[in-house]
Design an enzyme around this catalytic site. Sequence first.
Site, PDB file in Angstrom:
ATOM      1  N   GLU A  17     -14.135  75.791 107.823  1.00 44.09           N
ATOM      2  CA  GLU A  17     -14.213  76.937 108.726  1.00 44.09           C
ATOM      3  C   GLU A  17     -13.803  76.507 110.134  1.00 44.09           C
ATOM      4  O   GLU A  17     -14.203  75.458 110.622  1.00 44.09           O
ATOM      5  CB  GLU A  17     -15.628  77.514 108.779  1.00 44.09           C
ATOM      6  CG  GLU A  17     -15.742  78.694 109.753  1.00 44.09           C
ATOM      7  CD  GLU A  17     -17.147  79.234 109.883  1.00 44.09           C
ATOM      8  OE1 GLU A  17     -17.609  79.866 108.914  1.00 44.09           O
ATOM      9  OE2 GLU A  17     -17.776  79.011 110.939  1.00 44.09           O
ATOM     10  N   ASP A 109     -23.826  89.457 113.184  1.00 46.75           N
ATOM     11  CA  ASP A 109     -25.038  89.354 113.998  1.00 46.75           C
ATOM     12  C   ASP A 109     -25.095  90.480 115.012  1.00 46.75           C
ATOM     13  O   ASP A 109     -24.072  90.825 115.618  1.00 46.75           O
ATOM     14  CB  ASP A 109     -25.067  88.015 114.740  1.00 46.75           C
ATOM     15  CG  ASP A 109     -25.096  86.841 113.780  1.00 46.75           C
ATOM     16  OD1 ASP A 109     -25.824  86.933 112.770  1.00 46.75           O
ATOM     17  OD2 ASP A 109     -24.398  85.842 114.032  1.00 46.75           O
ATOM     18  N   ALA A 126     -22.533  94.143 104.186  1.00 43.39           N
ATOM     19  CA  ALA A 126     -21.366  93.386 103.734  1.00 43.39           C
ATOM     20  C   ALA A 126     -20.818  93.951 102.433  1.00 43.39           C
ATOM     21  O   ALA A 126     -19.607  93.920 102.200  1.00 43.39           O
ATOM     22  CB  ALA A 126     -21.738  91.909 103.569  1.00 43.39           C
ATOM     23  N   GLN A 202     -24.955  79.913 104.120  1.00 47.45           N
ATOM     24  CA  GLN A 202     -25.231  79.571 105.503  1.00 47.45           C
ATOM     25  C   GLN A 202     -26.016  78.253 105.531  1.00 47.45           C
ATOM     26  O   GLN A 202     -26.258  77.624 104.512  1.00 47.45           O
ATOM     27  CB  GLN A 202     -26.004  80.713 106.162  1.00 47.45           C
ATOM     28  CG  GLN A 202     -25.218  82.013 106.210  1.00 47.45           C
ATOM     29  CD  GLN A 202     -23.967  81.915 107.060  1.00 47.45           C
ATOM     30  OE1 GLN A 202     -24.029  81.769 108.265  1.00 47.45           O
ATOM     31  NE2 GLN A 202     -22.792  81.995 106.422  1.00 47.45           N
TER      32      GLN A 202
END
Length: 317
Positions: A17, A109, A126, A202
């Site tokens: 990422e 967020d 999502a 995560q």
Amino acid sequence: MTGAAGDCPGRPPISFELYPPRSDAAAIALGRTIDRLAEVDPAFISVTFGAGGSSRGRSLTVLRYILEQTHVEPMAHLTCVGSSHAEANRIVREFLDAGITSFLALRGDPPEDGDADAGLGDLGSAAELVQLIHRVQEEREPFGQAGVPGAPGARRIRARPRPERVAVAAFPTGHPRSRGLAQDVDALLAKEVAGATLAITQLFWHAEDYLGFVERARAAGVSIPILPGLMPVTTPARLARLTELTGVEPPAELAIALEIEPDAAGRAEIGEAHAAALAAAVLAGGAPGLHLYTYNRHETVRSVLERIGIHSATTHG
């Protein structure tokens, strides 16, 4: 794009990422980092995306660089926060038109000091974003017809192309707004039903958190691959910031070791060794690959991979 990047025989798929650069100098450095990450032959490199499209242009520039200058598949992040259905539809089309066919769909967020649902607009989850991605692709590629082998004159509906990957987030230590781990598993199952083909976790610090989550998810019917997301951390400040952002407490021994080590090289050794041990443990437990959060630097993540025996690829097929 060539072959099945990241599918080297005998080694697990790797992915990374990145986040968009904030200056021209950072963009130049990021280009070098992408080149060095590409040498590992990753399955994909994802690029983060600011809420409400705040970094869409810079994200797209990075994604295009990956697409045009490397053999690696680029993956675009998309968030619900700050996007209406119409805006998200437009952004997905923009990425698809640029040749980007893999996405990471995130709820996103809320703004700091905002409530949990602040800024969501009319995309509430999502799973809804996953559905929208597939719907936009279907609208861009309407059904066509193809001949039927051995049956002159017969026609059949030709399958429409689907996005390469539609990934979603998973939370092995619990989402901050979740009522419990069972809800996190249910949310992941809903994302799969909506069309997700991959999950990326995560932050977690212990292999048993990831492995236990995968076991619960499989028992609940989740069948898509669940990639462990790993964050090599080499400074006390970054570790403290991660803890503040995620609410996930790091191992005390890691925090103390980083805090008392006076030398930067020593701190790098501590952080890389911890990440390598965690990577080895989840792979031994059956993880289908590794997803590494890079902080836009290649040295640390490449060191972690080398510590577990994953080196640069010599050929790309």
